[in-house]
Design a protein around this motif. Structure first.
Motif, PDB file in Angstrom:
ATOM      1  N   ASP A   1       0.832  -1.199   0.000  1.00  0.00           N
ATOM      2  CA  ASP A   1       0.000   0.000   0.000  1.00  0.00           C
ATOM      3  C   ASP A   1       0.871   1.256   0.000  1.00  0.00           C
ATOM      4  O   ASP A   1       0.563   2.234  -0.691  1.00  0.00           O
ATOM      5  CB  ASP A   1      -0.920   0.010   1.228  1.00  0.00           C
TER       6      ASP A   1
ATOM      7  N   ARG B   1      -4.090  -3.670  -8.907  1.00  0.00           N
ATOM      8  CA  ARG B   1      -5.248  -2.906  -8.444  1.00  0.00           C
ATOM      9  C   ARG B   1      -5.073  -1.414  -8.734  1.00  0.00           C
ATOM     10  O   ARG B   1      -6.033  -0.725  -9.106  1.00  0.00           O
ATOM     11  CB  ARG B   1      -5.475  -3.116  -6.948  1.00  0.00           C
ATOM     12  N   SER B   2      -3.850  -0.905  -8.552  1.00  0.00           N
ATOM     13  CA  SER B   2      -3.625   0.527  -8.784  1.00  0.00           C
ATOM     14  C   SER B   2      -3.844   0.882 -10.248  1.00  0.00           C
ATOM     15  O   SER B   2      -4.333   1.978 -10.559  1.00  0.00           O
ATOM     16  CB  SER B   2      -2.211   0.922  -8.342  1.00  0.00           C
TER      17      SER B   2
ATOM     18  N   ALA C   1      -7.692   0.730 -11.022  1.00  0.00           N
ATOM     19  CA  ALA C   1      -8.402   1.901 -10.510  1.00  0.00           C
ATOM     20  C   ALA C   1      -8.358   3.064 -11.498  1.00  0.00           C
ATOM     21  O   ALA C   1      -9.201   3.970 -11.436  1.00  0.00           O
ATOM     22  CB  ALA C   1      -7.806   2.333  -9.170  1.00  0.00           C
ATOM     23  N   ARG C   2      -7.380   3.038 -12.410  1.00  0.00           N
ATOM     24  CA  ARG C   2      -7.270   4.087 -13.432  1.00  0.00           C
ATOM     25  C   ARG C   2      -7.796   3.614 -14.782  1.00  0.00           C
ATOM     26  O   ARG C   2      -7.553   4.251 -15.807  1.00  0.00           O
ATOM     27  CB  ARG C   2      -5.797   4.507 -13.576  1.00  0.00           C
TER      28      ARG C   2
END
Length: 537
Positions: free
Chosen positions: A169, A200-201, A204-205
């Protein structure tokens, strides 16, 4: 207990210190025995006594204390980071605390007391049994010294995954998602916490990144037991193998190769070979992401890298934490000449490397200047300063009273051209600070001339590196000449520098804002700390 529970507000410590909200506070407590054992071993080996008797070089100290030189050097690095000894090149000297309490024969010697604390340590291992009832049930898979390899490996994978999720994270929060592309190769990634967070990062975009997780078969097996759901693995291609021996397709490249807590499992020669292999698998415009503990980092917990290195000495076959400076040299040799090193908010460090100068785009603009100037923290340590820390210039505390205190509190007032009423006045200083973004605050020790020369050497090195606005501020009156000419002129303006306090800086408040411990010397014979500052832009 939820915040709505009626007893919540009756428990004062729950609301007392928000700094204890993060897991790092618990990690510092859990590794407290690392610090204690370093002290116990140093006293048992009489290292402070031998150093005081002139065995200041590793080879001489190893011979006198009957120690293995390489292993001893790693212990000395931890002692230095814990400020019990100080080092420059291959020489070590005792700190004032060690000289007072840890050198045999000193009036206040406390070594016997320290070793009695070690003797009592054994009893503390029985605290759980002392508190618990005899018939308390014990988990069937509890980890003990007699546990088999499968049990130990399962505990290892589970424990490291819990920590890796927190670190992941921190890592993804620091990176700019649009500045890198997949696919991702996560080497030695355990249950895949880092590559999962990276995927995941990107998602998210609205972007997609494939991920490949490579680790030992037994580690992957434990990870699958930890995450038995099929959905937990649908985004990840798993390779069961040993990175040292696994052969990739000759055309295989990755947009991001991750080595998180991986290099420290190996000795230097092997670590370099694996780093070069990872670099070769990184795409021309890709990034090699290294997350680890580095003994030469001076972040929020500058001692953790050296202690983690000792942890590898004790718990692996030949592992060890490599200095970040050495890893950067290896990367440059592998053609990855663009590097950024950034300490996380916890106790570890992120090192990003690539062949393209676009590597700088990975860090947000508000952190970019900090990381670009971070090399000067290491440069200051290399030149002999005890500590060095970067702060933004808006954290430098200025006031009218420091120059007035020079006027009414110093017998040398008016006798040094770099001090009040000369030097830099407060109005000029505050205008100057608005023209700089960062300052490097450094800590050193007497003699004053040597400290001043170190400041000038650091200033010159930064200037020659392209930071043309670099300017140093010293500690106390300028020591270049025995005394200034009576007409107030300066014979050596090329070497003379104003002091921090004489320019209107509250040195104590600024040092504390930078994270230093600084208090007035109240007793005769105690060492004085010198604080200096380099303005950088």
């Amino acid at each position: 207990m939820s915040e709505n529970h009626p007893a919540f507000n009756r428990v004062p410590f729950l609301n007392s210190d928000p700094a204890h909200w993060d897991f790092q506070y618990l990690e510092d407590i859990a590794t407290g025995y690392w610090y204690a054992q370093v002290l116990f071993s140093a006293v048992e080996l009489d290292l402070f006594g031998w150093i005081e008797n002139g065995c200041t070089k590793v080879a001489d100290l190893a011979a006198a204390a009957m120690c293995k030189p390489d292993e001893l050097n790693r212990l000395l690095n931890a002692l230095e980071r814990m400020a019990l000894i100080h080092g420059e090149d291959d020489d070590r000297v005792n700190s004032q605390l060690a000289r007072r309490f840890l050198v045999p024969g000193a009036p206040d010697y406390m070594g016997d007391f320290i070793l009695y604390r070690k003797y009592m340590q054994t009893g503390w291992s029985g605290l759980t049994e002392r508190v618990a009832l005899p018939d308390r049930p014990v988990a069937a898979d509890r980890l003990t010294a007699d546990s088999d390899y499968t049990t130990r490996n399962a505990h290892y994978v589970r424990a490291m995954d819990r920590l890796a999720r927190l670190k992941a994270d921190d890592i993804t929060a620091l990176l700019v998602p649009d500045a890198w592309n997949g696919p991702i190769l996560d080497v030695g990634g355990g249950a895949g916490a880092v590559c999962r967070a990276l995927v995941r990062s990107q998602a998210a975009r609205g972007r997609h990144a494939d991920a490949v997780l490579l680790d030992l078969p037994e580690v992957i097996a434990a990870a699958r037991r930890l995450y038995p759901q099929a959905t937990a693995w649908q985004e990840i291609v798993v390779i069961e193998g040993d990175f040292r021996h696994h052969r990739f397709d000759g055309k295989a490249t990755f947009g991001m190769v991750v080595l998180s807590n991986f290099l420290h499992a190996y000795a230097a020669d092997t670590a370099r070979q694996l780093l070069e292999k990872a670099a070769a698998l990184t795409a021309p415009d890709g990034v090699l992401l290294i997350h680890d503990y580095f003994p030469d980092r001076a972040g929020r917990r500058p001692h953790k890298g050296a202690l983690y290195d000792l942890n590898m000495l004790l718990n692996t076959f030949d592992g060890g934490c490599q200095p970040a400076e050495r890893v950067c040299e290896w990367l440059h040799g592998a053609g990855m000449t663009n590097t950024i090193t950034c300490d996380l908010t916890s106790d570890s460090t992120l090192l990003l490397a690539g062949r393209s100068d676009r590597i700088g785009d990975l860090i947000p603009p508000e952190r970019r200047a900090d990381t670009a100037l971070d090399r000067w923290v290491l440069a200051a340590r290399r030149l002999g300063f005890a500590q060095a820390r970067l702060i933004s210039t808006d954290r430098i505390r200025t006031a009218a009273w420091p120059r007035e205190k020079c006027r009414f509190g110093c017998a040398g007032y008016g006798r040094n051209a770099m001090c009040p009423p000369g030097g830099i006045d407060l109005e000029t200083l505050e205008r100057m600070l608005g023209e700089y973004g960062w300052a490097l605050v450094v800590e050193g020790a007497p003699p004053g001339r040597a400290f001043h020369d170190q400041l000038l050497a650091l200033e010159r090195e930064a200037f020659l590196a392209g930071l043309h606005k670099t300017l140093a501020f010293g500690a106390g009156p300028c020591p270049v000449c025995p005394q200034c000419p009576e007409d107030g002129s300066c014979r050596h303006p090329d070497r003379a520098r104003p002091s921090m306090e004489g320019s209107g800086i509250d040195v104590y408040a600024t040092a504390r804002a930078a994270g230093f411990s600084l208090e007035p010397v109240a007793q005769p014979g105690r060492y004085v700390k010198y604080m200096g500052m380099i303005l950088l832009q």
